[in-house]
Design a protein around this motif. Structure first.
Motif, PDB file in Angstrom:
ATOM      1  N   LEU A 144      40.101  38.005  33.133  1.00 56.13           N
ATOM      2  CA  LEU A 144      39.017  37.520  33.984  1.00 56.13           C
ATOM      3  C   LEU A 144      39.162  36.007  34.052  1.00 56.13           C
ATOM      4  O   LEU A 144      39.119  35.324  33.021  1.00 56.13           O
ATOM      5  CB  LEU A 144      37.654  37.901  33.398  1.00 56.13           C
ATOM      6  CG  LEU A 144      36.422  37.276  34.065  1.00 56.13           C
ATOM      7  CD1 LEU A 144      36.328  37.671  35.533  1.00 56.13           C
ATOM      8  CD2 LEU A 144      35.153  37.677  33.309  1.00 56.13           C
ATOM      9  N   VAL A 191      37.479  32.753  35.657  1.00 55.47           N
ATOM     10  CA  VAL A 191      36.234  32.314  36.266  1.00 55.47           C
ATOM     11  C   VAL A 191      36.316  30.822  36.578  1.00 55.47           C
ATOM     12  O   VAL A 191      36.610  30.013  35.692  1.00 55.47           O
ATOM     13  CB  VAL A 191      35.037  32.571  35.329  1.00 55.47           C
ATOM     14  CG1 VAL A 191      33.739  32.095  35.985  1.00 55.47           C
ATOM     15  CG2 VAL A 191      34.938  34.045  34.968  1.00 55.47           C
ATOM     16  N   GLN A 207      29.587  40.155  45.089  1.00 55.72           N
ATOM     17  CA  GLN A 207      29.080  41.253  44.257  1.00 55.72           C
ATOM     18  C   GLN A 207      27.689  40.851  43.759  1.00 55.72           C
ATOM     19  O   GLN A 207      27.590  40.147  42.749  1.00 55.72           O
ATOM     20  CB  GLN A 207      30.027  41.537  43.084  1.00 55.72           C
ATOM     21  CG  GLN A 207      31.424  41.941  43.497  1.00 55.72           C
ATOM     22  CD  GLN A 207      31.462  43.340  44.077  1.00 55.72           C
ATOM     23  OE1 GLN A 207      30.550  44.139  43.887  1.00 55.72           O
ATOM     24  NE2 GLN A 207      32.530  43.643  44.805  1.00 55.72           N
ATOM     25  N   LEU A 219      26.711  41.582  40.159  1.00 57.37           N
ATOM     26  CA  LEU A 219      27.423  40.764  39.173  1.00 57.37           C
ATOM     27  C   LEU A 219      27.138  39.275  39.368  1.00 57.37           C
ATOM     28  O   LEU A 219      27.591  38.452  38.582  1.00 57.37           O
ATOM     29  CB  LEU A 219      28.934  41.015  39.268  1.00 57.37           C
ATOM     30  CG  LEU A 219      29.379  42.442  38.985  1.00 57.37           C
ATOM     31  CD1 LEU A 219      30.875  42.599  39.239  1.00 57.37           C
ATOM     32  CD2 LEU A 219      29.036  42.853  37.564  1.00 57.37           C
ATOM     33  N   VAL A 231      33.971  37.974  43.814  1.00 64.52           N
ATOM     34  CA  VAL A 231      34.987  38.582  42.961  1.00 64.52           C
ATOM     35  C   VAL A 231      36.178  39.029  43.800  1.00 64.52           C
ATOM     36  O   VAL A 231      36.017  39.560  44.896  1.00 64.52           O
ATOM     37  CB  VAL A 231      34.394  39.809  42.211  1.00 64.52           C
ATOM     38  CG1 VAL A 231      35.456  40.505  41.374  1.00 64.52           C
ATOM     39  CG2 VAL A 231      33.218  39.392  41.339  1.00 64.52           C
ATOM     40  N   ALA A 257      36.839  35.152  39.741  1.00 64.41           N
ATOM     41  CA  ALA A 257      35.398  35.142  40.008  1.00 64.41           C
ATOM     42  C   ALA A 257      34.845  33.732  40.124  1.00 64.41           C
ATOM     43  O   ALA A 257      35.303  32.807  39.447  1.00 64.41           O
ATOM     44  CB  ALA A 257      34.654  35.899  38.900  1.00 64.41           C
ATOM     45  N   LEU A 311      30.116  39.973  34.228  1.00 63.81           N
ATOM     46  CA  LEU A 311      31.509  40.268  34.594  1.00 63.81           C
ATOM     47  C   LEU A 311      32.294  40.811  33.398  1.00 63.81           C
ATOM     48  O   LEU A 311      33.028  41.795  33.530  1.00 63.81           O
ATOM     49  CB  LEU A 311      32.189  39.014  35.144  1.00 63.81           C
ATOM     50  CG  LEU A 311      31.745  38.586  36.546  1.00 63.81           C
ATOM     51  CD1 LEU A 311      32.020  37.104  36.777  1.00 63.81           C
ATOM     52  CD2 LEU A 311      32.432  39.428  37.614  1.00 63.81           C
ATOM     53  N   THR A 312      32.148  40.172  32.233  1.00 64.60           N
ATOM     54  CA  THR A 312      32.887  40.655  31.051  1.00 64.60           C
ATOM     55  C   THR A 312      32.416  42.046  30.657  1.00 64.60           C
ATOM     56  O   THR A 312      33.228  42.886  30.274  1.00 64.60           O
ATOM     57  CB  THR A 312      32.768  39.677  29.857  1.00 64.60           C
ATOM     58  OG1 THR A 312      31.393  39.465  29.539  1.00 64.60           O
ATOM     59  CG2 THR A 312      33.452  38.357  30.134  1.00 64.60           C
ATOM     60  N   TYR A 372      33.711  44.650  33.561  1.00 58.05           N
ATOM     61  CA  TYR A 372      35.163  44.873  33.555  1.00 58.05           C
ATOM     62  C   TYR A 372      35.720  45.111  32.160  1.00 58.05           C
ATOM     63  O   TYR A 372      36.932  45.273  32.002  1.00 58.05           O
ATOM     64  CB  TYR A 372      35.879  43.692  34.214  1.00 58.05           C
ATOM     65  CG  TYR A 372      35.690  43.662  35.712  1.00 58.05           C
ATOM     66  CD1 TYR A 372      36.385  44.544  36.540  1.00 58.05           C
ATOM     67  CD2 TYR A 372      34.816  42.755  36.303  1.00 58.05           C
ATOM     68  CE1 TYR A 372      36.214  44.527  37.916  1.00 58.05           C
ATOM     69  CE2 TYR A 372      34.648  42.721  37.685  1.00 58.05           C
ATOM     70  CZ  TYR A 372      35.342  43.611  38.478  1.00 58.05           C
ATOM     71  OH  TYR A 372      35.168  43.587  39.842  1.00 58.05           O
TER      72      TYR A 372
END
Length: 194
Positions: A7, A9, A44, A47, A51, A67, A83-84, A87
């Motif tokens: 991920l 960010v 999203q 979220l 994304v 993201a 998000l963490t 996903y």
């Protein structure tokens, strides 16, 4: 999402008012990563982030979620945590790209862990995910001139001189982020922290 996914960010503030400011350089880097991969961001709402799921460098096994939180910088932890969780990304596979006052403009430094050093976005991320032991790509924006308040400085656009080199420096930061995802943090540090 697979166990080997990252991920990435890019921290910043939402909306066109802040798009060209120093505080939004993390979002600029993530925008470039998406453009290189031919990926499009989708908003999203649940979220609270834009994304893009993609492959970095086009190599199998280099899956990444890119993201950009919809929140303001000091509330970045909410979207990063969502998000963490969504996903199933561990802190070891989280790379946060952010501006850094304590580095000269354009300097890129990669590290894992450490304090927030007064950065409200990092403080928020640590509070939400419960650890500071994630990867960071620090993009130097330099110190404010004279007695300017750092909070005002980060919300100002880059200077004319900085804008001349900004594209090149963001490109190098994107290279460093790709190296983390494809080759790992230690390799990327050895090549980009010099």
């Amino acid at each position: 999402m697979s166990d080997d996914a990252w991920l990435v960010v890019g921290l910043g503030n939402p909306g066109p008012t802040y798009s060209g400011t120093r505080h939004n350089v993390g979002a600029l880097v993530v925008d470039l990563l998406a453009a290189r991969a031919g990926a499009n961001f989708k908003s999203q709402r649940r979220l609270r982030a834009d994304v893009a799921e993609t492959r970095i460098g086009g190599i199998p096994g280099s899956r990444a979620v890119l993201a950009k939180p919809h929140s303001y910088m000091n509330e970045s932890g909410g979207p990063v945590g969502q998000l963490t969780d969504f996903y199933k990304i561990t802190p070891e596979r989280l790379l946060v790209v952010h501006d850094e006052l304590d580095l000269p403009f354009g300097t890129v430094r990669l590290k894992r862990g450490g304090g927030d050093n007064g950065h409200n976005g990092l403080r928020s991320v640590r509070a939400r995910i419960g650890t500071g032991d994630y990867c960071r790509l620090r993009f130097g924006i330099g110190r404010p001139p004279g007695r300017m308040d750092p909070a005002a400085f980060v919300l100002k656009p880059f200077s004319a001189a900085e804008k001349r080199d900004l594209e090149l420096e963001v490109d190098r930061a994107a290279d460093a982020a790709e190296a983390v995802v494809v080759d790992g943090l230690v390799y990327a540090q050895n090549h980009y922290n010099a």
